[in-house]
Write an enzyme that holds these catalytic residues in place. Structure first.
Site, PDB file in Angstrom:
ATOM      1  N   LYS A 173       0.860  -1.196   0.000  1.00 29.00           N
ATOM      2  CA  LYS A 173       0.000   0.000   0.000  1.00 29.00           C
ATOM      3  C   LYS A 173       0.889   1.236   0.000  1.00 29.00           C
ATOM      4  O   LYS A 173       1.812   1.350   0.816  1.00 29.00           O
ATOM      5  CB  LYS A 173      -0.892  -0.007   1.238  1.00 29.00           C
ATOM      6  CG  LYS A 173      -1.591   1.332   1.484  1.00 29.00           C
ATOM      7  CD  LYS A 173      -2.789   1.235   2.392  1.00 29.00           C
ATOM      8  CE  LYS A 173      -2.497   0.925   3.822  1.00 29.00           C
ATOM      9  NZ  LYS A 173      -3.678   1.077   4.681  1.00 29.00           N
TER      10      LYS A 173
HETATM   11  C1  5RP Z   1      -2.325   4.404   8.503  1.00 32.71           C
HETATM   12  C2  5RP Z   1      -2.745   3.503   7.408  1.00 32.71           C
HETATM   13  C3  5RP Z   1      -4.055   3.753   6.770  1.00 32.71           C
HETATM   14  O1  5RP Z   1      -4.729   2.533   6.693  1.00 32.71           O
HETATM   15  C4  5RP Z   1      -3.828   4.331   5.394  1.00 32.71           C
HETATM   16  O2  5RP Z   1      -3.175   5.545   5.506  1.00 32.71           O
HETATM   17  C5  5RP Z   1      -5.110   4.449   4.572  1.00 32.71           C
HETATM   18  O3  5RP Z   1      -5.939   5.416   5.059  1.00 32.71           O
HETATM   19  P1  5RP Z   1      -6.115   6.852   4.380  1.00 32.71           P
HETATM   20  O4  5RP Z   1      -6.823   6.619   3.064  1.00 32.71           O
HETATM   21  O5  5RP Z   1      -6.946   7.618   5.360  1.00 32.71           O
HETATM   22  O6  5RP Z   1      -4.738   7.435   4.155  1.00 32.71           O
HETATM   23  O7  5RP Z   1      -2.075   2.588   7.035  1.00 32.71           O
HETATM   24  O8  5RP Z   1      -1.015   4.162   8.817  1.00 32.71           O
END
Ligand code: 5RP
Length: 265
Positions: free
Chosen positions: A172
């Site tokens: 991610k």
């Molecule tokens: C925090 C995370 C969150 O899950 C990630 O940032 C996704 O959320 P957003 O779309 O609000 O950024 O890993 O560390």
């Protein structure tokens, strides 16, 4: 890749489209009661029917989620510091046994490339993959961004590639200019985090761009649960990710569902 790992991964990245709409609601693990998630059960319950996979901590899963949901679970297994401390000072906090007991389809942890404890978080990712492999459990690596780091293709590309080299099954990261370069350099699927809340149309445009440039979906939080119409927003995101909708089509869905609530199908 073992049958178990492939089977679990197919509960997250849907084989019908090769994409996923993950709903990230793990923010409280270091931020506490984040805006939009103060009453987390009320906030997430209406969104779950539109979610392929919930990204969540074990504490919120156990206390606030109905076990009969169809959405799969990707469990955040790292933590330690709060927003008041050094964020890169994370360790693995949730065991593989717990992930299996909770019927998780994946586990996720952050790596902090360029931050104070980058070496420990990257080594922890390697250790998590070692253990997850024994049970056929997919690992999501999250490229957390330190306060001083630029969110550009060079830095995010570095972090995503390191995650893949450590053996993460998917990664991610954030959207950036020349996002396609981040995708090119990373041999495993990338899902896009939404980042800070921005206007709905801009968040839909960002999602559209990320998918066009090779993302395998989103793991989005604030741009959904902080929207004035969270169900409309997640549906609009789904339309882009799974149905190839344009930004205008998706925005119409978001707008029109304000007056005509979407029925759970
Ligand atoms: C925090 C995370 C969150 O899950 C990630 O940032 C996704 O959320 P957003 O779309 O609000 O950024 O890993 O560390």
């Amino acid at each position: 890749m073992s049958f178990g790992l492939k089977n679990r991964l197919s509960k997250i990245i849907k084989p019908q489209t090769g994409k996923t709409v993950m709903l990230a609601v793990d923010h409280g693990y270091f931020q506490g009661p984040t805006t939009g998630l103060r009453d987390i059960k009320s906030a997430i319950t209406p969104l779950i029917p539109y979610t392929d996979c919930l990204f969540i901590t074990r504490g919120i899963l156990r206390t606030c989620v109905d076990p009969s949901i169809d959405a799969s679970i990707c469990l955040r297994v790292s933590g330690g510091p709060s927003i008041l401390g050094e964020l890169s000072n994370e360790d693995i906090t949730t065991s593989m046994e717990e992930a299996l007991r909770l019927n998780a389809s994946g586990v996720g942890m952050s790596i902090f490339v360029g931050a104070q404890n980058e070496d420990r978080t990257i080594a922890n990712l390697g250790k998590l993959v070692n253990e997850a492999q024994r049970y056929g459990m997919p690992v999501l690596a999250i490229t957390a961004v330190g306060k001083e780091m630029a969110r550009d293709a060079r830095y995010l590309g570095l972090a995503c590639r390191i995650a893949a080299e450590m053996g993460a099954d998917f990664v991610k990261t954030y959207y950036c200019d020349e996002f396609y370069k981040v995708v090119e350099g990373c041999p495993v699927p990338i899902v896009m985090a939404g980042g800070k809340k921005i206007p709905e149309r801009d968040a839909l445009q960002m999602t559209f761009n990320a998918i066009k440039e090779g993302a395998s979906g989103v793991d989005m939080g604030r741009n959904i649960f902080q929207s004035d119409n969270p169900v409309g927003m997640i549906n609009a995101i789904r339309a882009i990710v799974h149905d190839g909708a344009t930004v205008d089509e998706a925005y119409d869905l978001y707008e029109s569902s304000k007056s005509q609530p979407i029925e759970v199908g």
